[in-house]
Every structure is written in C-alpha cells, then in structure tokens.
Motif scaffolding. Structure first.
Motif, short mmCIF file in Angstrom:
data_model
loop_
_atom_site.label_atom_id
_atom_site.label_comp_id
_atom_site.label_asym_id
_atom_site.label_seq_id
_atom_site.Cartn_x
_atom_site.Cartn_y
_atom_site.Cartn_z
N LEU A 46 0.84 -1.20 0.00
CA LEU A 46 0.00 0.00 0.00
C LEU A 46 0.88 1.25 0.00
CD1 LEU A 46 -2.78 -1.04 2.52
CD2 LEU A 46 -3.17 -0.33 0.17
N ALA A 108 -0.40 -1.06 -4.42
CA ALA A 108 -1.81 -0.74 -4.20
C ALA A 108 -1.90 0.67 -3.62
CB ALA A 108 -2.42 -1.76 -3.25
N HIS A 120 -8.13 -2.65 3.26
CA HIS A 120 -8.25 -3.82 2.38
C HIS A 120 -8.91 -3.49 1.04
CE1 HIS A 120 -12.25 -3.56 4.21
NE2 HIS A 120 -12.69 -4.23 3.16
N TRP A 123 -6.26 -2.55 -1.47
CA TRP A 123 -5.33 -3.69 -1.48
C TRP A 123 -5.89 -4.82 -2.34
CZ3 TRP A 123 -4.33 -8.75 -0.19
CH2 TRP A 123 -3.01 -9.08 0.13
#
Length: 425
Positions: A46, A108, A120, A123
């Motif tokens: 991330l 991400a 998430h 991601w």
C-alpha cells in the motif's frame, strides 16, 4: 503431478528494506518448490491515498509544499497519478524472482486515509489486477494459499468467487490475539474463512481465538505448524563447543513491546546478579533498542548483556550454535519459529505460555513458564543453567525435524491442497 500453488501473503513479500517480512511464506514456498510444486507469489504494498493526492494538489495550487511523499510532483503529474491509481492498477505491476520463486509485485493504494477498517479495499482491488498479470504470465493456479485472513484471505475469496479457484488460509498473525482487527470486519472475514477449504492455524490456541471471535466451526480449523527455515536445517549439524566456565543465553526477536525483553532483563538480573560467567545475548533491532540498553545499564548488566543488533540468517545460525540455551519471553506469540530453529540446532529452550509455544514445547525440549512473570522466568533461567547439559542435542534435533521439517510441512499442505481441489470439482 503436484498442483500449481499461488501464495498470497498479507504483508509485502521480502521487500528490500526488510529481511523478515514474508520470510515464513518464503520458507513454505521453497519447501513446496523443492518437492516439485509449481509455486508463485503475489506481493502487494500500500502506498499513497486518494485524499493525499487531492491534498497535494490543493497545496500546489496554493503555492505550498505538501510535505509528504508527493513532494516535487506537479499538478499534471498528480492528475496522471490519480488517473493511474483509479483506472490503471495494472500499470503499477512489476515482475521479480526470489530463490527461483516468481513474484508479481503491485503497488496498491488507499481509497481513504489509512485505516485498519478500509485498507483492504484498495489492497484487494490491486490484488485482482496482480492475479490477472500472474495468470497471463505463469498460468492459472490450481489452488490459492492466502496467509492471514486480513487482507489476503479477503483477496483469495474474491478471486475464488470470480475464477472458481479453491483456496486455503493460514492464519499466523497476532492481530486477533491483540485485539487489533476491527470488529466491523468480522462478518466479512468470517465469510472468507467459511469459503476457504480449510483455515490452517499455526497453533491450537490461535484456532480457539478464531473460533471464538469469528464464530467458526472448529471442524473447519486445522493446526498446521510453521516450518523450519531450510537454511537452518541444511547447515552443517550443530557442533558442540568445548566446555567453558560460563553459560550463554540467546534471545532473538525484534525489539518491540510484545517480545517482552524488559521482563527478560529483569528476570536475568534476578537470577544471575553480578555473575560475569552467565551472559545474555540479544539479537534483533527495533524501536525499544535504546530503552532496553538503558534498562540493562540501570540493572548493572553491562558486562553480562550484549545487544547484537540485526542478524542475517547465517548469523542467527552461528549464534544458535554458540549458545547454551535460547529464551523467548514474549507476551503474545502465535507460534515462535526461533524456538524450533533452536531445537533443530540442538539447543534447549525457555519459552512463555503466550499463545503458541505451549502447544509444541514439551518437557524434553525445555521449559515453559507464565508470560509477563519475572519471578517464574527468573527461576526457569536458573533451572535451565543447571539442567541444559542433560538435554541430548541429537534428540532435540531429530524430534524438531520430525515435527517441523520441510517434509512434514509438504505432507500437511499436500493433503489440504488435494482436498481443496477435489471439493471444487
């Protein structure tokens, strides 16, 4: 023919700045590859959020410097970055290889400001693009092996629904035990866990935590212990140093609160006050380094305690071979890989009942005491010093290999993969 396995870690897989992130998955991947499996990895990182890009744009329009990772980006560059992040996740994909294992790396991004509740989302979105890139280059996997439900299990579940590829999940994070998983995610994580063919846990206590928090059927959970690093196994058999007038304890772990080094220093001081023949060597680095060194000085342990700093895998093996016993004083562990590494090098251990070690450390392996208890740990250290010579190094090694060697891991995982594939037909 062994199946094609795609491994999806929840953490970045062996990034350049860390030699430990993803190391357990690497050990498993190498063991599977050595057994003839086709193995690949998706690694996601991330970086940069949508709000950060907009904030940086506003600062640029106001003639100010954003003061973040986007310093130096012009308005057109920020606009291009936003477009790529939102519309072209595949443009952030790179190919890599570690120990012959092919790796798809993808950057991400955060849709929202970083938060355990929403991280998430970006991601898994990038993970879908990474899976497509992996399949195009290396072929469609037969089974997906996600490591940790959040977020890898969520990604595996999404891919499974879209592509009809079975998956299993291995949970080894301490986040559930430490209460760091938002309860608002429990429903989604439960769905992923129930959709998985099996939820493997690295210790029975962790299985109980998942069973309780996510309300999982215990029959869906299976204990599959971690594997010993093949490098530790393959290195020449532990040699026994010549007798010396002294005793060396070794502790290896990041210098962070959960590893409980402060309790260890106090227990060591209580057990061996001003005894220069007994030493404690601490391997690892982290945010508590200076604080722990100061505590050692306050306890008068300058001549007995050595802080070794960050160790390579080769240095870890050397330290294990040269110590008399290993001690792991953690307050929370889901397993404790360094314990089985010590055993396979023929060294007895002192561990704590902290969620992992008590499941596999028996009286023939060493001593297990209550976590966070200076008195019990101090007594265990004294006992180990007197008793260490009674442990047979060859038996410690052979038992560890039988329980945690690569062959045992491959046997365990082959059954899980075969069951997952058969149930998906």
């Amino acid at each position: 023919m062994p199946p094609h396995v795609l491994i999806i870690p929840s953490e970045e897989f062996l990034p350049p700045e860390s030699h430990l992130a993803g190391i357990f998955q690497l050990h498993q991947a190498n063991a599977l590859a050595a057994a003839g499996f086709k193995v690949g990895v998706i690694s996601l990182r991330l970086a940069v959020s949508v709000p950060m890009i907009f904030r940086s744009g506003f600062y640029r329009l106001a003639g100010r410097t954003p003061g973040n990772a986007l310093d130096g980006r012009s308005i057109p560059e920020l606009a291009t970055l936003l477009k790529r992040k939102l519309m072209e996740p595949e443009s952030f994909i790179k190919y890599d290889e570690i120990d012959t294992i092919p790796v798809i790396r993808a950057e991400a991004f955060y849709f929202f400001p970083p938060s355990p509740l929403t991280d998430h989302i970006g991601w898994t979105r990038s993970g879908v693009a990474a899976f497509k890139a992996y399949s195009e280059r290396f072929g469609r996997p037969d089974v997906i092996h996600a490591h940790n439900l959040n977020p890898a299990g969520l990604l595996a579940h999404r891919i499974s629904k879209e592509q009809r590829i079975p998956f299993i999940v291995t949970e080894h994070s301490t986040f559930f035990a430490r209460g760091l998983v938002p309860q608002a995610l429990f429903g989604r994580l439960r769905e992923a866990a129930e959709a998985a063919s099996t939820v493997a846990v690295v210790s029975p206590p962790l299985g109980k935590i998942l069973e309780r928090q996510l309300k999982l059927d215990p029959s869906h959970i299976q204990w599959v212990p971690n594997v010993i690093d093949p490098l530790v196994v393959a290195a020449p058999a532990a040699t026994h140093p010549p007798p010396r007038d002294g005793f060396d304890f070794l502790c290896i772990g990041n210098l962070i609160p959960v590893k409980n080094h402060a309790v260890l220093l106090n227990a060591f001081h209580r057990a061996f006050p001003e005894d220069p023949r007994v030493k404690l060597r601490i391997g690892g680095d982290g945010p508590l380094e200076e604080e722990l060194k100061e505590l050692a000085n306050q306890l008068g342990l300058e001549k007995q305690v050595d802080f070794l700093g960050r160790l390579s895998r080769e240095q870890v093996i050397e330290e294990l071979d040269n110590c008399d016993a290993l001690v792991l004083p953690s307050s929370i562990e889901t397993f404790g890989v360094v314990l089985i590494e010590a055993l396979v090098r023929g060294k007895p251990v002192v561990a704590t009942r902290c969620g992992g070690p008590e499941a596999f450390i028996g009286e023939d392996d060493g001593l297990v005491v209550a976590a966070d208890d200076v008195t019990e740990l101090s007594l265990a250290l004294s006992t180990m010093k007197d008793r260490a010579a009674s442990y047979d190094p060859d038996q410690l090694r052979s038992r560890a290999l039988a329980r945690f060697g690569p062959e045992r891991l491959v046997e365990n995982l082959t059954k899980l993969y075969d069951n997952a594939i058969a149930a998906n037909v």
